[in-house]
Design an enzyme around this catalytic site. Structure first.
Site, short mmCIF file in Angstrom:
data_model
loop_
_atom_site.label_atom_id
_atom_site.label_comp_id
_atom_site.label_asym_id
_atom_site.label_seq_id
_atom_site.Cartn_x
_atom_site.Cartn_y
_atom_site.Cartn_z
N ASN A 267 0.84 -1.19 0.00
CA ASN A 267 0.00 0.00 0.00
C ASN A 267 0.88 1.25 0.00
O ASN A 267 1.88 1.29 0.71
CB ASN A 267 -0.90 0.01 1.24
CG ASN A 267 -1.95 -1.09 1.21
OD1 ASN A 267 -2.54 -1.35 0.16
ND2 ASN A 267 -2.17 -1.75 2.34
N HIS B 70 6.27 -2.13 3.32
CA HIS B 70 6.06 -3.52 3.71
C HIS B 70 5.22 -4.21 2.66
O HIS B 70 4.31 -3.60 2.07
CB HIS B 70 5.38 -3.62 5.08
CG HIS B 70 4.23 -2.69 5.27
ND1 HIS B 70 4.40 -1.36 5.57
CD2 HIS B 70 2.90 -2.88 5.19
CE1 HIS B 70 3.23 -0.77 5.68
NE2 HIS B 70 2.29 -1.68 5.43
P1 5GP Z 1 -0.61 -0.81 5.92
O1 5GP Z 1 -2.06 -0.44 6.08
O2 5GP Z 1 0.31 0.32 6.33
O3 5GP Z 1 -0.31 -1.36 4.57
O4 5GP Z 1 -0.38 -2.03 6.89
C1 5GP Z 1 0.20 -1.93 8.15
C2 5GP Z 1 0.01 -3.28 8.80
O5 5GP Z 1 0.87 -3.34 9.92
C3 5GP Z 1 -1.40 -3.55 9.29
O6 5GP Z 1 -1.89 -4.74 8.68
C4 5GP Z 1 -1.24 -3.68 10.80
O7 5GP Z 1 -2.09 -4.66 11.36
C5 5GP Z 1 0.23 -4.04 10.95
N1 5GP Z 1 0.84 -3.58 12.19
C6 5GP Z 1 0.79 -2.33 12.70
N2 5GP Z 1 1.48 -2.25 13.86
C7 5GP Z 1 1.99 -3.50 14.07
C8 5GP Z 1 2.80 -4.03 15.11
O8 5GP Z 1 3.20 -3.37 16.07
N3 5GP Z 1 3.13 -5.35 15.01
C9 5GP Z 1 2.72 -6.13 13.95
N4 5GP Z 1 3.11 -7.40 13.95
N5 5GP Z 1 1.95 -5.64 12.95
C10 5GP Z 1 1.59 -4.34 13.01
#
Ligand code: 5GP
Length: 115
Positions: free
Chosen positions: A88, A101
C-alpha cells in the site's frame, strides 16, 4: 531523514513480534491484526517510507523481498493454493505504517482484488 516507525523496533527486536524470517536485508513477521490465516509482513531492514521513495539502488532489495515472500509462502504451505502480495502506498491505499512492507496474505480464497 525519514522518521522511524514501530517496524524499526521490530527489526531490532526491541518490541515483540512473531518473526518468521530475518537476514541482513529483510525482516518478515506475522501481522498483529491478520486478515487471513496467513498474514505476514515482509519489510526491508533499511527504512524506506513509501514505495514512492524506492530508487534504482533498491532494485535488488525489492527483488529479495519477493523471493523471501515466495519462500515463506512455501513454508506456510500456501504456495500452490495461492496468495496475494500487496504494498500500500499513501492515503488512498490506506498505508498506516510509513516503512514499506509487503503483505503476504493467503490460506483462504481471497476473492476479487478490489470491491
Ligand atoms: P498498511 O495499512 O500500512 O499497509 O499495513 C500496516 C500493517 O501493519 C497492518 O496490517 C497492521 O495490522 C500491521 N501492524 C501495525 N502495527 C503493528 C505491530 O506493532 N506489530 C505487527 N506485527 N503488525 C503491526
Amino acid at each position: 531523514m525519514a522518521e522511524e516507525t514501530i517496524f524499526s523496533k521490530i527489526i531490532r527486536h526491541e518490541i515483540p513480534a512473531d518473526i518468521v524470517f530475518q537476514d541482513d536485508k529483510v525482516t518478515a513477521f506475522r501481522d498483529i491484526s491478520p486478515q487471513a490465516p496467513t498474514h505476514i509482513l515482509i519489510i526491508p531492514n533499511k527504512l524506506i517510507p513509501t514505495v514512492n521513495h524506492v530508487t534504482e539502488q533498491d532494485e535488488q532489495l525489492l527483488g529479495h523481498m519477493v523471493i523471501v515472500a515466495a519462500n515463506i509462502a512455501k513454508q506456510e504451505g500456501i504456495d500452490e493454493s495461492g496468495y496475494r502480495l500487496i504494498m500500500n502506498c499513501n492515503k488512498d491505499a490506506g498505508q498506516e505504517v510509513f516503512h514499506i512492507h509487503m503483505h503476504l496474505i493467503g490460506g483462504k480464497n481471497l476473492g476479487r482484488l478490489i470491491g
